[in-house]
Write an enzyme that holds these catalytic residues in place. Structure first.
Site, PDB file in Angstrom:
ATOM      1  N   ASP A  57       0.535  -1.334  -0.110  1.00  0.00           N
ATOM      2  CA  ASP A  57       0.037  -0.459   0.026  1.00  0.00           C
ATOM      3  C   ASP A  57       0.933   1.410  -0.070  1.00  0.00           C
ATOM      4  O   ASP A  57       1.977   0.788   0.819  1.00  0.00           O
ATOM      5  CB  ASP A  57      -0.846  -0.469   1.602  1.00  0.00           C
ATOM      6  CG  ASP A  57      -0.637  -0.156   2.513  1.00  0.00           C
ATOM      7  OD1 ASP A  57      -0.336   0.412   3.297  1.00  0.00           O
ATOM      8  OD2 ASP A  57       0.268  -1.453   3.302  1.00  0.00           O
ATOM      9  N   GLU A 144      -8.487   4.175  11.822  1.00  0.00           N
ATOM     10  CA  GLU A 144      -7.485   4.150  12.608  1.00  0.00           C
ATOM     11  C   GLU A 144      -7.834   5.684  13.684  1.00  0.00           C
ATOM     12  O   GLU A 144      -7.810   6.353  12.569  1.00  0.00           O
ATOM     13  CB  GLU A 144      -6.501   4.237  12.178  1.00  0.00           C
ATOM     14  CG  GLU A 144      -5.948   4.916  10.722  1.00  0.00           C
ATOM     15  CD  GLU A 144      -4.569   4.393  10.499  1.00  0.00           C
ATOM     16  OE1 GLU A 144      -3.855   4.574  11.319  1.00  0.00           O
ATOM     17  OE2 GLU A 144      -4.618   4.090   9.163  1.00  0.00           O
TER      18      GLU A 144
END
Length: 259
Positions: A57, A144
């Protein structure tokens, strides 16, 4: 630590949660993976090398990526940061999106969620910036805490976190025809009981196998390092494993790729 593996000799965990082991299918050709890690971990039990399908990623921090070189080093997929909140686009997204496609690397986009902006606004922003293209991976919702944000450090109650996530996921599913995957971290997972959402998940666990960090979790992707080194990527990069064999990966793609 260099990982260069012929996967036909490995045992790996099954695709749905990694709770059982099964040999790599003998009719799948071997893949050589050449990765390094500047801060390797000696995982107890099954480590990343138990899985044949790995990917990265990436965002603007990685600079310009040579996806052909990364593919030849063993990168099988790439999730690319697209948007953040309701008004930010990663400046490298468009270039990464096009370059990954040219290199034949399966690619998808992810959105970093802000809890100070309504989910409907964020979903519309993602849709405005991420094309619906056949064969792309399902979108990812990155959940998150962001304590370093200059504009949003709000932490709503767990029930509200899940409610907002569900609304965001619903909107993207209607547009792309695929339910997004949720990416999250250990503290966020536990505090907000993300398992209750019942979604496919991508879990960060850089010091232990997900079965230790997220007991009982049924996971599909494991982010096992943030200090990886791969040809074609100038700096440190996150590396992830898919929870299954190469055949499982092809089955998952056939089911989950955008049409």
């Amino acid at each position: 630590m260099i990982r260069t593996l012929a996967t036909t000799s490995l045992l790996l965990l099954a695709a749905c949660g990694g709770q059982a082991t099964a040999p790599v299918s003998p009719d799948m050709p071997p893949v050589t993976r050449a990765f390094t890690d500047t801060d390797p971990v000696d995982f107890r039990g099954p480590g990343p090398d138990a899985y044949p399908v790995h990917g990265i990623d990436a965002a603007r921090y990685q600079g310009r990526i040579d996806f052909r070189a990364a593919r030849d080093a063993g990168v099988g997929f790439a999730y690319l940061k697209a948007t953040e909140g309701g008004d930010r686009v990663d400046e490298a997204f468009a270039g990464n999106w096009a370059a990954a496609a040219r290199a034949g690397v399966a690619r998808g986009a992810y959105h970093f969620y802000y809890f100070c902006t309504p989910p409907e606004v964020q979903a519309r922003w993602f849709i405005a910036n991420v094309p619906k293209q056949t064969g792309s991976l399902p979108p990812v919702l990155d959940l998150e805490w962001n304590p370093f944000s200059p504009t949003c450090t709000h932490r709503p109650p767990a029930a509200e976190v899940r409610a907002q996530a569900d609304r965001f996921l619903d909107i993207l599913e209607r547009h792309y025809g695929q339910r997004p995957v949720i990416y999250t971290t250990p503290d966020f997972w536990e505090r907000n009981d993300i398992a209750r959402l019942g979604e496919e998940v991508w879990l960060r666990s850089t010091a232990a196998h997900p079965s230790e960090t997220y007991p009982g979790a049924d996971w599909h992707f494991w982010q096992y390092t943030g200090t990886g080194r791969i040809r074609g990527v100038a700096g440190p990069v996150d590396i992830n494993a898919f929870a299954g064999s190469r055949r499982d990966w092809q089955i998952w793609l056939a089911r989950r790729a955008i049409r």
